[in-house]
Write a protein that holds these residues in place. Structure first.
Motif, PDB file in Angstrom:
ATOM      1  N   SER A 349       0.820  -1.215   0.000  1.00  0.00           N
ATOM      2  CA  SER A 349       0.000   0.000   0.000  1.00  0.00           C
ATOM      3  C   SER A 349       0.849   1.257   0.000  1.00  0.00           C
ATOM      4  N   ASP A 350       2.019   1.172  -0.575  1.00  0.00           N
ATOM      5  CA  ASP A 350       2.966   2.285  -0.568  1.00  0.00           C
ATOM      6  C   ASP A 350       2.505   3.383  -1.528  1.00  0.00           C
ATOM      7  N   THR A 351       2.486   4.626  -1.040  1.00  0.00           N
ATOM      8  CA  THR A 351       1.985   5.721  -1.874  1.00  0.00           C
ATOM      9  C   THR A 351       2.946   6.117  -2.990  1.00  0.00           C
ATOM     10  N   LYS A 352       4.139   5.556  -2.982  1.00  0.00           N
ATOM     11  CA  LYS A 352       5.081   5.832  -4.074  1.00  0.00           C
ATOM     12  C   LYS A 352       4.978   4.801  -5.200  1.00  0.00           C
ATOM     13  N   MET A 353       4.076   3.843  -5.077  1.00  0.00           N
ATOM     14  CA  MET A 353       3.914   2.846  -6.142  1.00  0.00           C
ATOM     15  C   MET A 353       3.360   3.496  -7.411  1.00  0.00           C
ATOM     16  N   THR A 354       3.829   3.014  -8.544  1.00  0.00           N
ATOM     17  CA  THR A 354       3.320   3.455  -9.846  1.00  0.00           C
ATOM     18  C   THR A 354       2.206   2.524 -10.304  1.00  0.00           C
ATOM     19  N   GLY A 355       1.544   2.926 -11.382  1.00  0.00           N
ATOM     20  CA  GLY A 355       0.545   2.045 -11.969  1.00  0.00           C
ATOM     21  C   GLY A 355       1.142   0.722 -12.407  1.00  0.00           C
ATOM     22  N   GLU A 356       2.361   0.773 -12.910  1.00  0.00           N
ATOM     23  CA  GLU A 356       3.037  -0.457 -13.328  1.00  0.00           C
ATOM     24  C   GLU A 356       3.320  -1.366 -12.141  1.00  0.00           C
ATOM     25  N   ASP A 357       3.668  -0.772 -11.004  1.00  0.00           N
ATOM     26  CA  ASP A 357       3.889  -1.556  -9.792  1.00  0.00           C
ATOM     27  C   ASP A 357       2.616  -2.289  -9.390  1.00  0.00           C
ATOM     28  N   LEU A 358       1.497  -1.583  -9.413  1.00  0.00           N
ATOM     29  CA  LEU A 358       0.222  -2.195  -9.026  1.00  0.00           C
ATOM     30  C   LEU A 358      -0.170  -3.309  -9.990  1.00  0.00           C
ATOM     31  N   GLU A 359       0.042  -3.086 -11.271  1.00  0.00           N
ATOM     32  CA  GLU A 359      -0.254  -4.127 -12.254  1.00  0.00           C
ATOM     33  C   GLU A 359       0.594  -5.372 -12.009  1.00  0.00           C
ATOM     34  N   ARG A 360       1.847  -5.150 -11.683  1.00  0.00           N
ATOM     35  CA  ARG A 360       2.752  -6.265 -11.405  1.00  0.00           C
ATOM     36  C   ARG A 360       2.278  -7.069 -10.203  1.00  0.00           C
ATOM     37  N   ILE A 361       1.869  -6.375  -9.150  1.00  0.00           N
ATOM     38  CA  ILE A 361       1.371  -7.055  -7.959  1.00  0.00           C
ATOM     39  C   ILE A 361       0.117  -7.856  -8.277  1.00  0.00           C
ATOM     40  N   ALA A 362      -0.819  -7.232  -9.001  1.00  0.00           N
ATOM     41  CA  ALA A 362      -2.082  -7.900  -9.320  1.00  0.00           C
ATOM     42  C   ALA A 362      -1.847  -9.150 -10.160  1.00  0.00           C
ATOM     43  N   GLU A 363      -0.938  -9.079 -11.107  1.00  0.00           N
ATOM     44  CA  GLU A 363      -0.676 -10.244 -11.965  1.00  0.00           C
ATOM     45  C   GLU A 363      -0.082 -11.393 -11.172  1.00  0.00           C
ATOM     46  N   ILE A 364       0.794 -11.084 -10.248  1.00  0.00           N
ATOM     47  CA  ILE A 364       1.377 -12.129  -9.405  1.00  0.00           C
ATOM     48  C   ILE A 364       0.292 -12.812  -8.585  1.00  0.00           C
ATOM     49  N   ILE A 365      -0.583 -12.007  -7.997  1.00  0.00           N
ATOM     50  CA  ILE A 365      -1.641 -12.568  -7.147  1.00  0.00           C
ATOM     51  C   ILE A 365      -2.643 -13.358  -7.982  1.00  0.00           C
ATOM     52  N   LYS A 366      -3.088 -12.807  -9.105  1.00  0.00           N
ATOM     53  CA  LYS A 366      -4.062 -13.518  -9.941  1.00  0.00           C
ATOM     54  C   LYS A 366      -3.487 -14.808 -10.494  1.00  0.00           C
ATOM     55  N   GLY A 367      -2.161 -14.828 -10.653  1.00  0.00           N
ATOM     56  CA  GLY A 367      -1.519 -16.048 -11.132  1.00  0.00           C
ATOM     57  C   GLY A 367      -1.705 -17.224 -10.194  1.00  0.00           C
ATOM     58  N   LEU A 368      -1.857 -16.956  -8.911  1.00  0.00           N
ATOM     59  CA  LEU A 368      -2.080 -18.036  -7.950  1.00  0.00           C
ATOM     60  C   LEU A 368      -3.433 -18.692  -8.165  1.00  0.00           C
ATOM     61  N   TRP A 369      -4.438 -17.896  -8.543  1.00  0.00           N
ATOM     62  CA  TRP A 369      -5.752 -18.472  -8.848  1.00  0.00           C
ATOM     63  C   TRP A 369      -5.701 -19.256 -10.151  1.00  0.00           C
ATOM     64  N   SER A 370      -4.943 -18.748 -11.113  1.00  0.00           N
ATOM     65  CA  SER A 370      -4.823 -19.460 -12.393  1.00  0.00           C
ATOM     66  C   SER A 370      -4.205 -20.845 -12.194  1.00  0.00           C
ATOM     67  N   LYS A 371      -3.241 -20.933 -11.281  1.00  0.00           N
ATOM     68  CA  LYS A 371      -2.609 -22.225 -10.990  1.00  0.00           C
ATOM     69  C   LYS A 371      -3.607 -23.205 -10.369  1.00  0.00           C
ATOM     70  N   GLN A 372      -4.590 -22.643  -9.661  1.00  0.00           N
ATOM     71  CA  GLN A 372      -5.630 -23.477  -9.040  1.00  0.00           C
ATOM     72  C   GLN A 372      -6.720 -23.831 -10.053  1.00  0.00           C
ATOM     73  N   GLY A 373      -6.632 -23.227 -11.237  1.00  0.00           N
ATOM     74  CA  GLY A 373      -7.630 -23.501 -12.267  1.00  0.00           C
ATOM     75  C   GLY A 373      -8.941 -22.778 -12.046  1.00  0.00           C
ATOM     76  N   VAL A 374      -8.923 -21.730 -11.200  1.00  0.00           N
ATOM     77  CA  VAL A 374     -10.132 -20.983 -10.919  1.00  0.00           C
ATOM     78  C   VAL A 374      -9.784 -19.505 -10.829  1.00  0.00           C
ATOM     79  N   VAL A 375     -10.623 -18.640 -11.413  1.00  0.00           N
ATOM     80  CA  VAL A 375     -10.382 -17.200 -11.374  1.00  0.00           C
ATOM     81  C   VAL A 375     -11.527 -16.488 -10.667  1.00  0.00           C
ATOM     82  N   GLU A 376     -12.752 -16.794 -11.014  1.00  0.00           N
ATOM     83  CA  GLU A 376     -13.904 -16.120 -10.387  1.00  0.00           C
ATOM     84  C   GLU A 376     -14.792 -17.156  -9.693  1.00  0.00           C
TER      85      GLU A 376
END
Length: 376
Positions: A349-376
């Protein structure tokens, strides 16, 4: 470990250099002790900002809680109702005063002190004070808590260390009880590197807190002490940083809000994800963006995946009644705080994060659901 380091919540000085201006002024005038114009003005500016009569600038938020308890008359053997889901700095000062904590559970609607559990605690004990926390910038259900404290004629202390800038029904957290506490630790929404503030509408109590904070030195020509004192006063250098930081508080709150909204949009629909609760009467400062998980992906999975990419996250606070040091003390509740702890995670939640930083974080996290074979 790859990629640039992304922090959970790191210090963020103003682009305008406000902090350097006030610090330089302290050096130029040689006021580098725990007295001076920055200390006086920081107290006034903070009191004006949140809408209270008086404030005392102190060495830490913990010191502010300690002096709030002392001002409330808490002493040896007294009972203090304390929110269990919090950092240990909330509860430790109760022990400093040789008092007895009784820990109160949270509710799911706020993650903060449950009014229902508090009411049950009042049926069992007669406390000297109630210590409520506004966790991660989320306001507690203050109307009911204030009502209960008034009904039982008990002092109410608000630990708003994490919630400077948060509004509850138009009022700033830290201003609805008898005493409010703010922290300016390095990871808070604004920082002085260390430091805290005690606020109250009771000017006499704040004056007394300042007296205790400066070793309780009596107004005599010689060094005379009739009461126990503490070395708790904020330095003029640190206060200069605080004055500069206070000028950018709204910017920091807005960026924190944007970070939370990004996570809610990108991660909120993942299976088992519930974002921290934001009620219609609450305007949080979103100090940390947090969520709970009920599906196959667990908080530790996310923390380890982010850590592998040089990104900092952390668990939700472990409740005080589950801490070894506080195990002997009573707890009133239904285990909600334990569930939030077991299932929760604080996202970067760092206020110095860029949009690219947030996208990178989201992709890493969503990748864990993809590995489980479930997204929504």
């Amino acid at each position: 470990m790859t990629g640039k380091r992304i922090y959970l919540s790191s210090p963020h000085m103003s682009d305008e250099g406000y902090e350097q201006f006030y610090v330089k002024e302290a050096f130029d005038t040689n006021w580098v002790a725990p007295v001076g114009e920055n200390v006086n003005q920081f107290e006034k500016e903070m009191a004006d900002k949140v809408g209270v009569n008086a404030a005392a600038a102190l060495a830490s938020g913990t010191a502010a809680i300690h002096l709030a308890l002392k001002a409330a008359g808490v002493g040896s053997g007294d009972i203090v109702f304390c929110q269990s889901l919090t950092f240990s700095a909330t509860a430790n000062p109760i022990i400093y005063q040789n008092a007895i904590p009784v820990f109160i559970d949270s509710d799911r609607e706020t993650w903060n002190m449950s009014p229902a559990a508090l009411e049950r605690a009042f049926e069992k004990y007669k406390p000297k004070a109630v210590l409520v926390v506004h966790l991660y910038g989320l306001a507690a259900d203050m109307d009911k808590i204030v009502e209960l404290c008034k009904e039982h004629e008990v002092s109410l202390i608000e630990d708003a260390a994490e919630s400077l800038g948060t509004l509850y029904k138009g009022c700033y957290t830290g201003t609805m009880g008898d005493y409010g506490v703010f922290s300016f630790n390095g990871n808070k929404i604004i920082t002085t590197s260390s430091g805290g503030m005690l606020v109250s509408n009771n000017e006499a109590k704040i004056a007394k807190a300042r007296f205790w904070a400066t070793q309780a030195r009596d107004p005599a020509r010689h060094y005379q002490h009739s009461e126990l004192g503490y070395n708790y006063r904020m330095s003029n250098i640190v206060a200069g940083i605080g004055r500069g930081q206070l000028r950018v508080l709204e910017k920091r709150v807005e960026k924190k809000r944007q970070i939370f909204e990004f996570y809610r949009q990108e991660l909120g629909e993942l299976a088992g994800v519930t974002m921290m609760p934001v009620n219609e009467w609450n305007e949080p400062n979103f100090w940390l963006s947090c969520m709970t998980l009920s599906g196959p992906v667990r908080p530790l999975d996310i923390m380890e995946a982010l850590e592998a990419e040089n990104i900092e996250s952390r668990p939700i606070w472990k409740p005080m009644h589950r801490q070894p040091f506080f195990a002997e003390y009573d707890f009133v509740g239904d285990g909600v705080s334990e569930e939030i702890f077991e299932d929760g995670i604080c996202l970067p939640s760092d206020t110095k994060m860029t949009g690219e930083d947030l996208e990178r974080i989201a992709e890493i996290i969503k990748g864990l659901w993809s590995k489980q074979g479930v997204v929504e």
